[in-house]
Write an enzyme that holds these catalytic residues in place. Structure first.
Site, PDB file in Angstrom:
ATOM      1  N   ASN A   1       0.843  -1.197   0.000  1.00 21.69           N
ATOM      2  CA  ASN A   1       0.000   0.000   0.000  1.00 21.69           C
ATOM      3  C   ASN A   1       0.879   1.249   0.000  1.00 21.69           C
ATOM      4  O   ASN A   1       2.088   1.177   0.270  1.00 21.69           O
ATOM      5  CB  ASN A   1      -0.871   0.022   1.266  1.00 21.69           C
ATOM      6  CG  ASN A   1      -2.035  -0.968   1.225  1.00 21.69           C
ATOM      7  OD1 ASN A   1      -2.705  -1.093   0.205  1.00 21.69           O
ATOM      8  ND2 ASN A   1      -2.266  -1.635   2.345  1.00 21.69           N
ATOM      9  N   GLY A  33      -7.930  -6.342  -5.699  1.00 29.98           N
ATOM     10  CA  GLY A  33      -8.770  -6.706  -6.844  1.00 29.98           C
ATOM     11  C   GLY A  33      -8.506  -5.868  -8.080  1.00 29.98           C
ATOM     12  O   GLY A  33      -8.342  -6.398  -9.193  1.00 29.98           O
ATOM     13  N   ASN A  34      -8.444  -4.551  -7.928  1.00 31.90           N
ATOM     14  CA  ASN A  34      -8.117  -3.704  -9.083  1.00 31.90           C
ATOM     15  C   ASN A  34      -6.682  -3.951  -9.513  1.00 31.90           C
ATOM     16  O   ASN A  34      -6.358  -3.948 -10.698  1.00 31.90           O
ATOM     17  CB  ASN A  34      -8.290  -2.230  -8.743  1.00 31.90           C
ATOM     18  CG  ASN A  34      -9.738  -1.831  -8.672  1.00 31.90           C
ATOM     19  OD1 ASN A  34     -10.544  -2.259  -9.486  1.00 31.90           O
ATOM     20  ND2 ASN A  34     -10.078  -1.020  -7.686  1.00 31.90           N
ATOM     21  N   HIS A  82     -12.738  -6.451   5.173  1.00 29.35           N
ATOM     22  CA  HIS A  82     -13.662  -5.369   4.811  1.00 29.35           C
ATOM     23  C   HIS A  82     -14.806  -5.275   5.811  1.00 29.35           C
ATOM     24  O   HIS A  82     -15.324  -6.287   6.280  1.00 29.35           O
ATOM     25  CB  HIS A  82     -14.255  -5.606   3.421  1.00 29.35           C
ATOM     26  CG  HIS A  82     -13.223  -5.564   2.344  1.00 29.35           C
ATOM     27  ND1 HIS A  82     -12.873  -4.402   1.699  1.00 29.35           N
ATOM     28  CD2 HIS A  82     -12.426  -6.533   1.835  1.00 29.35           C
ATOM     29  CE1 HIS A  82     -11.915  -4.668   0.811  1.00 29.35           C
ATOM     30  NE2 HIS A  82     -11.626  -5.956   0.877  1.00 29.35           N
ATOM     31  N   ASN A 107     -10.514  -2.336   5.710  1.00 26.95           N
ATOM     32  CA  ASN A 107     -10.994  -1.492   4.611  1.00 26.95           C
ATOM     33  C   ASN A 107     -12.476  -1.242   4.866  1.00 26.95           C
ATOM     34  O   ASN A 107     -13.203  -2.167   5.249  1.00 26.95           O
ATOM     35  CB  ASN A 107     -10.809  -2.219   3.283  1.00 26.95           C
ATOM     36  CG  ASN A 107      -9.347  -2.500   2.977  1.00 26.95           C
ATOM     37  OD1 ASN A 107      -8.587  -1.599   2.663  1.00 26.95           O
ATOM     38  ND2 ASN A 107      -8.938  -3.763   3.081  1.00 26.95           N
ATOM     39  N   ARG A 118      -7.642   0.706   4.049  1.00 26.62           N
ATOM     40  CA  ARG A 118      -6.527   0.474   4.966  1.00 26.62           C
ATOM     41  C   ARG A 118      -5.224   0.754   4.214  1.00 26.62           C
ATOM     42  O   ARG A 118      -5.017   0.241   3.116  1.00 26.62           O
ATOM     43  CB  ARG A 118      -6.594  -1.011   5.384  1.00 26.62           C
ATOM     44  CG  ARG A 118      -5.437  -1.504   6.182  1.00 26.62           C
ATOM     45  CD  ARG A 118      -5.579  -2.979   6.507  1.00 26.62           C
ATOM     46  NE  ARG A 118      -5.372  -3.856   5.354  1.00 26.62           N
ATOM     47  CZ  ARG A 118      -5.231  -5.176   5.421  1.00 26.62           C
ATOM     48  NH1 ARG A 118      -5.320  -5.778   6.587  1.00 26.62           N
ATOM     49  NH2 ARG A 118      -5.044  -5.897   4.338  1.00 26.62           N
ATOM     50  N   CYS A 147     -12.082   0.180  -5.405  1.00 25.99           N
ATOM     51  CA  CYS A 147     -11.486  -0.917  -4.641  1.00 25.99           C
ATOM     52  C   CYS A 147     -12.187  -2.185  -5.081  1.00 25.99           C
ATOM     53  O   CYS A 147     -13.384  -2.359  -4.822  1.00 25.99           O
ATOM     54  CB  CYS A 147     -11.669  -0.665  -3.148  1.00 25.99           C
ATOM     55  SG  CYS A 147     -11.038  -1.993  -2.106  1.00 25.99           S
ATOM     56  N   GLY A 148     -11.462  -3.057  -5.761  1.00 23.81           N
ATOM     57  CA  GLY A 148     -12.062  -4.269  -6.319  1.00 23.81           C
ATOM     58  C   GLY A 148     -12.487  -5.259  -5.252  1.00 23.81           C
ATOM     59  O   GLY A 148     -13.602  -5.779  -5.276  1.00 23.81           O
ATOM     60  N   GLY A 182     -13.127  -4.520  -2.270  1.00 21.17           N
ATOM     61  CA  GLY A 182     -14.210  -3.855  -1.539  1.00 21.17           C
ATOM     62  C   GLY A 182     -15.546  -3.986  -2.250  1.00 21.17           C
ATOM     63  O   GLY A 182     -16.585  -4.201  -1.613  1.00 21.17           O
TER      64      GLY A 182
END
Ligand code: ZDP
Length: 286
Positions: free
Chosen positions: A66, A76-77, A169, A200, A219, A227-228, A230
């Site tokens: 991050n 995910g993205n 999440h 997240n 996070r 956010c994929g 998410g």
């Protein structure tokens, strides 16, 4: 030493991609990630992603830091961007994949499989969502799912549902996501004592049974445009609370993702784009 990088984004959730196929550990440190992700003193990104050699029969391994240097299990993205990045590397080496093409990718959250479709979209088999409190992890209940449970944040009681897509999440539904004080609330959810690995946080407005609107506080990265993991967690939470069908569009600030939770509960599929923006060389010495 100059290291090549490529900048990608998935709906505005942006990443620095590094070819790390020659070595099984990331060639950059978390401190370097912080500096390169900085939007003023670096390149600017929500995270930095490394394409590493495969493990356990997978084609490649993904590691990600991050923008604060912490390391999430999954992204995910980011994995859609990684699939495009790998295809571009293979194409440059004369091994262009024939589309559609799937790449099983080893991640700290398990094996995740993105498939490059012919039309520029990428569908990712995101695996199984985990729902038991200790798998999230959260201390909100002992050994059970957290579905529409009360959580006190900023002197208010919120009704939250918790889902792990490899990474943790916490989802809250509300009438108007545009009205939420994201910058104030996000950090208080992320660092709440009920979440030992931080969390997240997704705020979701149910527009209809097949259309959700989402804002996210990540996070380790703060407010992002998408956010994929998410979006997948939000769809699962919406199904668990009876608010949506198993397939829905999730609209993020950066654009829409289509998410589907399989009837047997074993798989979540995410479909969306990933775009190459520029290439460059890393010059900072760290
Ligand atoms: O779990 C975390 O710490 C996240 N910040 C990881 C990144 C998630 C991401 N936004 C996604 O699309 O899943 C990249």
């Amino acid at each position: 030493m100059a290291i090549q990088f490529t900048k990608y984004h998935g709906l505005g959730n942006d990443f620095i991609l590094v070819d790390n196929r020659h070595q099984s550990d990331p060639i950059l440190s978390p401190e370097a990630a912080i500096q390169y992700c900085d939007r003023h003193f670096g390149i600017g990104a929500d995270g930095i992603i490394f394409a590493l050699p495969g493990q356990n029969g997978s084609a490649y391994t993904m590691r990600i830091f991050n923008s604060d240097g912490s390391e999430p299990e999954m992204c995910g993205n980011g994995i859609r961007c990684l699939a495009q990045f790998i295809a571009a590397l293979e194409t440059a080496e004369g091994n262009a994949p024939t589309l559609p093409h799937s790449y099983p990718i080893h991640t700290l959250g398990g094996t995740i499989t993105p498939t490059l479709q012919g039309d520029g979209q990428i569908t990712v088999d995101m695996g199984e969502p985990h729902l038991i409190a200790e798998e999230i992890p959260t201390t909100l209940t002992a050994n059970d799912k957290v579905i529409a449970q009360p959580l006190n944040v900023a002197e208010q009681t919120w009704e939250v549902t918790c889902v792990s897509m490899g990474n943790p999440h916490c989802i809250t539904f509300m009438d108007d996501v545009a009205a939420i004080a994201l910058e104030q609330l996000g950090p208080q959810f992320a660092r709440h004592g009920a979440f030992p690995q931080r969390i997240n946080t997704e705020f979701i407005e149910v527009v209809s049974r097949d259309y959700l609107k989402m804002r996210v506080w990540e996070r380790g990265a703060g407010a992002t445009l998408a956010c994929g993991t998410g979006a997948c967690a939000a769809l699962v939470a919406a199904v668990l609370t009876g608010k949506s069908d198993r397939k829905a569009t999730v609209e993020l600030p950066g654009g829409p993702l289509v998410i589907e939770w399989s009837a047997d509960n074993n798989r979540v599929y995410m479909t969306g784009p990933a775009e190459k923006v520029f290439v460059g060389q890393l010059l900072l010495t760290l």
